[in-house]
Design an enzyme around this catalytic site. Structure first.
Site, mmCIF file in Angstrom:
data_model
loop_
_atom_site.group_PDB
_atom_site.id
_atom_site.type_symbol
_atom_site.label_atom_id
_atom_site.label_comp_id
_atom_site.label_asym_id
_atom_site.label_seq_id
_atom_site.Cartn_x
_atom_site.Cartn_y
_atom_site.Cartn_z
ATOM 1 C CE1 TYR A 201 -4.069 1.948 0.664
ATOM 2 C CE2 TYR A 201 -2.485 3.177 2.257
ATOM 3 C CZ TYR A 201 -3.654 2.961 1.477
ATOM 4 O OH TYR A 201 -4.670 4.047 1.556
ATOM 5 C CE LYS B 158 -3.512 4.584 -1.723
ATOM 6 N NZ LYS B 158 -4.621 5.316 -2.434
HETATM 7 P P1 NAD Z 1 -13.579 2.421 0.710
HETATM 8 O O1 NAD Z 1 -12.968 1.079 1.060
HETATM 9 O O2 NAD Z 1 -14.542 2.887 1.730
HETATM 10 O O3 NAD Z 1 -13.963 2.672 -0.744
HETATM 11 C C1 NAD Z 1 -13.257 2.117 -1.772
HETATM 12 C C2 NAD Z 1 -13.934 2.518 -3.204
HETATM 13 O O4 NAD Z 1 -12.912 2.201 -4.047
HETATM 14 C C3 NAD Z 1 -15.182 1.802 -3.422
HETATM 15 O O5 NAD Z 1 -16.134 2.747 -3.883
HETATM 16 C C4 NAD Z 1 -14.641 0.464 -4.283
HETATM 17 O O6 NAD Z 1 -15.928 0.338 -5.157
HETATM 18 C C5 NAD Z 1 -13.664 1.167 -5.046
HETATM 19 N N1 NAD Z 1 -12.732 0.448 -5.668
HETATM 20 C C6 NAD Z 1 -11.816 -0.324 -4.945
HETATM 21 N N2 NAD Z 1 -11.180 -1.316 -5.853
HETATM 22 C C7 NAD Z 1 -11.836 -0.967 -7.192
HETATM 23 C C8 NAD Z 1 -11.368 -1.529 -8.298
HETATM 24 N N3 NAD Z 1 -10.605 -2.422 -8.638
HETATM 25 N N4 NAD Z 1 -12.006 -0.862 -9.493
HETATM 26 C C9 NAD Z 1 -13.048 -0.049 -9.212
HETATM 27 N N5 NAD Z 1 -13.234 0.597 -8.095
HETATM 28 C C10 NAD Z 1 -12.684 -0.072 -6.973
HETATM 29 O O7 NAD Z 1 -11.910 3.191 0.758
HETATM 30 P P2 NAD Z 1 -11.758 4.660 1.512
HETATM 31 O O8 NAD Z 1 -11.366 4.653 2.701
HETATM 32 O O9 NAD Z 1 -12.754 5.719 0.851
HETATM 33 O O10 NAD Z 1 -10.592 5.184 0.405
HETATM 34 C C11 NAD Z 1 -10.747 5.813 -0.556
HETATM 35 C C12 NAD Z 1 -8.851 6.108 -1.362
HETATM 36 O O11 NAD Z 1 -8.420 7.021 0.023
HETATM 37 C C13 NAD Z 1 -8.283 4.905 -1.478
HETATM 38 O O12 NAD Z 1 -7.199 5.275 -2.445
HETATM 39 C C14 NAD Z 1 -7.288 5.138 -0.053
HETATM 40 O O13 NAD Z 1 -6.412 4.002 -0.235
HETATM 41 C C15 NAD Z 1 -7.246 6.534 0.331
HETATM 42 N N6 NAD Z 1 -7.061 6.532 1.813
HETATM 43 C C16 NAD Z 1 -7.863 6.080 2.697
HETATM 44 C C17 NAD Z 1 -7.531 6.386 3.959
HETATM 45 C C18 NAD Z 1 -8.419 5.947 5.195
HETATM 46 O O14 NAD Z 1 -8.303 6.054 6.361
HETATM 47 N N7 NAD Z 1 -9.860 5.473 4.867
HETATM 48 C C19 NAD Z 1 -6.251 7.080 4.435
HETATM 49 C C20 NAD Z 1 -5.608 7.381 3.522
HETATM 50 C C21 NAD Z 1 -5.948 7.098 2.005
#
Ligand code: NAD
Length: 247
Positions: A154, A158
């Site tokens: 990851y 990133k």
């Molecule tokens: P989440 O799991 O709640 O949602 C993920 C979304 O991505 C969903 O809509 C899912 O359908 C979509 N997705 C996943 N794999 C896919 C694929 N192969 N094709 C199409 N769509 C796909 O995640 P989140 O927490 O909302 O995270 C969103 C972004 O923010 C991510 O890139 C994550 O790495 C980043 N992020 C999240 C956090 C956190 O603490 N939640 C922290 C830092 C970064």
């Protein structure tokens, strides 16, 4: 139709992507969003977008498939209008110490988080360059800036997103396109709920100076800012929204 503002959001059905889609809809954008498999969440988002009063277009696809991503972008431009903002939020985690990580866990995270973002960016760039305008926002993470034990795949994906976004900023600034990254810390979404047990969650909160996880809506505020002309002189930036977890 052609001078309507359109925002494209990958991973829009849940979490940060969902909050960004709703926030951009409040800003007046028509929304095209893609999601992987959760049709119920996608339908719920569509209903909320209709209540806000904007047009929307859902697409179920895998961001790892470049042809599917290109087709989604073309369909968006045909049905909604020119894409002015693209938010690449789709992402996954498969956490394990590197020593124990399977080939599959490595590849799935790199394919989705890094290749998937590249597919979205390459697809939206061509029409944006032709029109000489656009704002691109990618979702990195504090793990991509500082590394995080148990998240080698990851964190590498990133960090790659940051390098890709900065490179893009240098390549397309002259075409009036800006590219910025948001790097959240611990945000309350399905991703963190699925990954953390109660004890790990308490330890994480203890490490955050502001004493809590952030909300997807707080990240969406940054997305809205980076999409807008309020950030007109920003490109290649990495905006950390992390409650001070890295201090
Ligand atoms: P989440 O799991 O709640 O949602 C993920 C979304 O991505 C969903 O809509 C899912 O359908 C979509 N997705 C996943 N794999 C896919 C694929 N192969 N094709 C199409 N769509 C796909 O995640 P989140 O927490 O909302 O995270 C969103 C972004 O923010 C991510 O890139 C994550 O790495 C980043 N992020 C999240 C956090 C956190 O603490 N939640 C922290 C830092 C970064």
């Amino acid at each position: 139709m052609s001078d309507r503002n359109v925002a494209l959001v990958s991973g829009g059905s849940r979490g940060i992507g969902r909050a960004a889609a709703l926030r951009l809809a409040e800003d007046g954008y028509a929304i095209s969003f893609c999601y992987h498999s959760d049709t119920e969440s996608a339908a719920r988002l569509g209903k909320e977008l209709s209540e806000i009063g904007v047009d929307w277009l859902p697409e179920q696809l895998d961001v790892c498939e470049p042809d599917a991503v290109r087709a989604w972008v073309s369909r968006t431009e045909e049905e909604l209008g020119p894409i002015r903002v693209a938010v690449a939020s789709a992402g996954v985690t498969r956490d394990k110490p590197l020593l124990m990580m399977s080939d599959q866990d490595w590849s799935q995270v790199m394919d989705t988080n890094l290749d998937g973002v590249a597919h979205v960016l390459r697809a939206v760039l061509f029409p944006m360059v032709k029109r000489k305008s656009g704002s691109i926002i990618t979702l990195s993470s504090v793990s991509g800036v500082y590394g995080n034990p148990g998240q080698g795949n990851y964190s590498a994906s990133k960090a790659g997103i940051i390098a890709l976004t900065r490179t893009l900023g240098k390549e397309v600034g002259k075409f009036g396109i800006r590219a910025n990254t948001v790097a959240p810390g611990m945000i309350e979404t399905d991703m963190t709920t699925a990954a953390l047990g109660e004890a790990a969650r308490r330890r994480a909160v203890d490490a955050i100076p502001l004493g809590r996880f952030g909300t997807a809506e707080e990240v969406a505020e940054a997305v809205s800012f980076l999409a807008s002309d309020k950030s007109a002189y920003m490109t290649g930036s990495v905006l950390q929204i992390d409650g001070g977890i890295v201090l």
